[in-house]
Design a protein around this motif. Sequence first.
Motif, mmCIF file in Angstrom:
data_model
loop_
_atom_site.group_PDB
_atom_site.id
_atom_site.type_symbol
_atom_site.label_atom_id
_atom_site.label_comp_id
_atom_site.label_asym_id
_atom_site.label_seq_id
_atom_site.Cartn_x
_atom_site.Cartn_y
_atom_site.Cartn_z
ATOM 1 N N PRO A 94 6.449 30.241 7.280
ATOM 2 C CA PRO A 94 7.541 29.574 7.993
ATOM 3 C C PRO A 94 7.894 28.197 7.434
ATOM 4 O O PRO A 94 9.040 27.754 7.528
ATOM 5 C CB PRO A 94 7.001 29.466 9.429
ATOM 6 C CG PRO A 94 6.000 30.561 9.548
ATOM 7 C CD PRO A 94 5.354 30.634 8.200
ATOM 8 N N THR A 95 6.914 27.512 6.836
ATOM 9 C CA THR A 95 7.170 26.172 6.302
ATOM 10 C C THR A 95 8.127 26.200 5.118
ATOM 11 O O THR A 95 8.685 25.162 4.742
ATOM 12 C CB THR A 95 5.848 25.498 5.890
ATOM 13 O OG1 THR A 95 4.899 25.617 6.949
ATOM 14 C CG2 THR A 95 6.034 24.018 5.590
ATOM 15 N N PHE A 151 22.374 26.645 6.638
ATOM 16 C CA PHE A 151 23.132 27.898 6.739
ATOM 17 C C PHE A 151 22.917 28.775 5.511
ATOM 18 O O PHE A 151 22.974 30.015 5.594
ATOM 19 C CB PHE A 151 24.626 27.613 6.953
ATOM 20 C CG PHE A 151 25.354 27.116 5.742
ATOM 21 C CD1 PHE A 151 25.938 27.999 4.841
ATOM 22 C CD2 PHE A 151 25.476 25.750 5.495
ATOM 23 C CE1 PHE A 151 26.614 27.538 3.724
ATOM 24 C CE2 PHE A 151 26.152 25.287 4.382
ATOM 25 C CZ PHE A 151 26.722 26.179 3.491
ATOM 26 N N LEU A 152 22.650 28.160 4.335
ATOM 27 C CA LEU A 152 22.354 28.940 3.131
ATOM 28 C C LEU A 152 20.993 29.632 3.261
ATOM 29 O O LEU A 152 20.821 30.784 2.862
ATOM 30 C CB LEU A 152 22.370 28.045 1.896
ATOM 31 C CG LEU A 152 23.729 27.540 1.410
ATOM 32 C CD1 LEU A 152 23.552 26.585 0.244
ATOM 33 C CD2 LEU A 152 24.613 28.710 0.993
ATOM 34 N N ILE A 153 20.028 28.893 3.819
ATOM 35 C CA ILE A 153 18.678 29.469 3.983
ATOM 36 C C ILE A 153 18.724 30.660 4.930
ATOM 37 O O ILE A 153 18.179 31.740 4.640
ATOM 38 C CB ILE A 153 17.700 28.393 4.507
ATOM 39 C CG1 ILE A 153 17.621 27.217 3.521
ATOM 40 C CG2 ILE A 153 16.313 28.985 4.742
ATOM 41 C CD1 ILE A 153 16.844 26.025 4.042
ATOM 42 N N SER A 154 19.351 30.483 6.091
ATOM 43 C CA SER A 154 19.382 31.564 7.084
ATOM 44 C C SER A 154 20.177 32.764 6.588
ATOM 45 O O SER A 154 19.901 33.901 6.979
ATOM 46 C CB SER A 154 19.977 31.044 8.404
ATOM 47 O OG SER A 154 21.291 30.556 8.195
ATOM 48 N N ALA A 155 21.133 32.529 5.683
ATOM 49 C CA ALA A 155 21.961 33.628 5.185
ATOM 50 C C ALA A 155 21.343 34.347 3.990
ATOM 51 O O ALA A 155 21.530 35.560 3.822
ATOM 52 C CB ALA A 155 23.350 33.101 4.804
ATOM 53 N N PHE A 192 6.590 37.027 6.417
ATOM 54 C CA PHE A 192 7.574 36.545 7.378
ATOM 55 C C PHE A 192 8.922 37.193 7.053
ATOM 56 O O PHE A 192 9.415 37.078 5.922
ATOM 57 C CB PHE A 192 7.617 35.021 7.267
ATOM 58 C CG PHE A 192 8.881 34.349 7.713
ATOM 59 C CD1 PHE A 192 9.131 34.143 9.054
ATOM 60 C CD2 PHE A 192 9.804 33.884 6.786
ATOM 61 C CE1 PHE A 192 10.282 33.491 9.467
ATOM 62 C CE2 PHE A 192 10.948 33.229 7.188
ATOM 63 C CZ PHE A 192 11.188 33.037 8.531
ATOM 64 N N VAL A 193 9.480 37.933 8.002
ATOM 65 C CA VAL A 193 10.758 38.615 7.810
ATOM 66 C C VAL A 193 11.821 37.902 8.646
ATOM 67 O O VAL A 193 11.637 37.676 9.849
ATOM 68 C CB VAL A 193 10.670 40.105 8.203
ATOM 69 C CG1 VAL A 193 12.017 40.791 8.015
ATOM 70 C CG2 VAL A 193 9.591 40.808 7.369
ATOM 71 N N MET A 194 12.928 37.546 7.997
ATOM 72 C CA MET A 194 14.004 36.841 8.692
ATOM 73 C C MET A 194 14.653 37.745 9.741
ATOM 74 O O MET A 194 14.864 38.933 9.503
ATOM 75 C CB MET A 194 15.056 36.374 7.677
ATOM 76 C CG MET A 194 16.169 35.536 8.276
ATOM 77 S SD MET A 194 15.604 33.910 8.814
ATOM 78 C CE MET A 194 15.357 33.102 7.215
ATOM 79 N N ILE A 208 13.591 36.694 -1.745
ATOM 80 C CA ILE A 208 12.205 36.867 -1.304
ATOM 81 C C ILE A 208 11.383 35.747 -1.947
ATOM 82 O O ILE A 208 11.324 35.639 -3.175
ATOM 83 C CB ILE A 208 11.639 38.236 -1.715
ATOM 84 C CG1 ILE A 208 12.506 39.375 -1.177
ATOM 85 C CG2 ILE A 208 10.204 38.388 -1.229
ATOM 86 C CD1 ILE A 208 12.092 40.744 -1.686
ATOM 87 N N LEU A 209 10.762 34.927 -1.125
ATOM 88 C CA LEU A 209 9.977 33.796 -1.622
ATOM 89 C C LEU A 209 8.483 34.076 -1.493
ATOM 90 O O LEU A 209 8.045 34.661 -0.500
ATOM 91 C CB LEU A 209 10.322 32.526 -0.849
ATOM 92 C CG LEU A 209 11.740 31.974 -1.025
ATOM 93 C CD1 LEU A 209 11.994 30.852 -0.031
ATOM 94 C CD2 LEU A 209 11.959 31.486 -2.449
#
Length: 600
Positions: free
Chosen positions: A456-457, A470-474, A542-544, A352-353
């Motif tokens: 989103p940025t 792929f690390l970010i999306s996971a 923002f929720v993935m 969570i950022l």
Amino acid sequence: MQAPTMRRTVLDVLKEQGKLTDEQIQAVLQAQQQAVGQPIERIVVDLGFVSETDVLAAQARLLNVQYVDLNKVRPDESAISIVLSKVPADYLRQKKCIPIRIEQNRLWIAMANPRDIMTIDELRTRIGGGLVIVPLLASQSQIEAALGELPAQSPIPTPAAPPSGRGTGFGFSVDDLLKQIDSERYGGETTSGPLAGQIARVDAADAEVAQEAPIIRLVDTILREAIRNEATDIHIEPLQNGVRIRYRIDGILHEVLRLPKWLSAPLVARIKILGDMDVAEKRVPQDGRMRIEMQKKRFDVRISTIPTVNGEKAVLRLLDQSSPLMGLERLGLWEDDLAKVEYLMSQPYGMILSTGPTGSGKTTTQYSILHRLNTNEVNILTIEDPVEYEVQGINQVHVNRKAGVTFATALRAFLRQDPDIILVGEIRDLETADVAFQAALTGHLVLSTLHTNDAPTAATRLIEMGVEPFLISAAVIGVIAQRLARRVCSNCKEPYKYPEEVLMRFGVDLSELDGRELYRGKGCEACRYTGYKGRIGIFEVFVMNTEIADLILRRAPISEIRDAAVASGMTTLLRDGWRKVLAGVTTPQEVLRVVTTVGY
């Protein structure tokens, strides 16, 4: 070689005006040699060459101020009444000044010494109301005669009502305190000019003076007043002819006090002593910290000093240790955003950022989340630079680069400490990001911060840092972007019709107003005449989801990621600010001030 330029005198001005001849000037200079210590202005009048009025008018021209003859111009009673409601008559007698008139936001004051900057600043602070002080030159005898008609005591003693945009004044007499400092240390009287006592103090040891009772009381009072006014930062700034004290209140700096120049060094020295810093070292920046307890609260004070051309500047950040305990519900999250944050908190692992500029409340939000998650069933570890809030039950670690404790090394050690939740103060580099993402992918809930304009940025910022998409999306499960906007003061809140061009900047249909009233703060003593008191968060959560993860994987433009987030239910910062404007919590200008930036 060019001859040095001689400073113009009253005699020069009188000669230019045709009121003195060269022979008369020579006679005045000869008389001055015999009358040692007699002012030249007095001599030229005593010789009968010109009148006292002529001399005063010439002095006014030299000082670039207006001259006022109190035999012809009578001080306005309403101006006197306003000033006496804030300033004792004895103070005016001591400083040899009297109010003449008030027009719009200007207060004209006749002074025997219109260059007395300290008195002008003191009057501006005490009188308040946003008035600009315009000094005039007048005869001291005429001022004393006019002051003789005033009552011995003013109807209402100090302190002053605060001026607009300047913060609140001190609840004590600065002039009296400076006198006390002088009398206790030097046995003399405080002079009013900006160079007061400068020669006598050249050889004084700053550290020695800083340990004396008056300086200690002055620093204590500055701290106490800052806490009473809910300031987050104190700025002690040396100027060419004084020391400026400013408080950051609700995100805005307000000047609250001007002190004589000679207090600069002992004032900073006292602060260094409290912060366990090197008092003798004035050439390099230093950092320190201390803890204080006031008003039944505990504050951690972070101190930073830097050398400037006018002396050392000190900034003190006041961290209320009860802030992270305020709870998520009080941060300003709307119901839908609060539900999203609680959903993210319930996840067993992931990242969570929190994003936003410095001072936007990211740390408070993250600690509010940690406080909710802090139970006996979980092991929470944090690595911060430095630790801002100490929370019982959480294992907190300071960054110590000299000892080799960095974000990355601490994170690697954390993974061997059987953690459930990890807080990383800030992801600043790829090494820290790699270890943090490894932790998020191996069954840990990781909280951290980034500096981006919106939620989103954050994805593109991480990619630019070198993190694989792929690390970010996971790993990233959600991002919370935020700002802090000032609340409308509840004490002076009033309905107000804002111009349509201001409201149109929100990009909304004005039919949403539907007869609803918007509000502003008129300005009162409670809010220091700013119209605002306190702050509220403006959020973008923002929720993935699968669609956004796919966009990040193929490195889609940020506009596509933002559109997808909005389509999935994300409320933008601007939209969240608008609904708080509709609710009467803040104003359109305040939301636009903190949310809008170039290109956003």
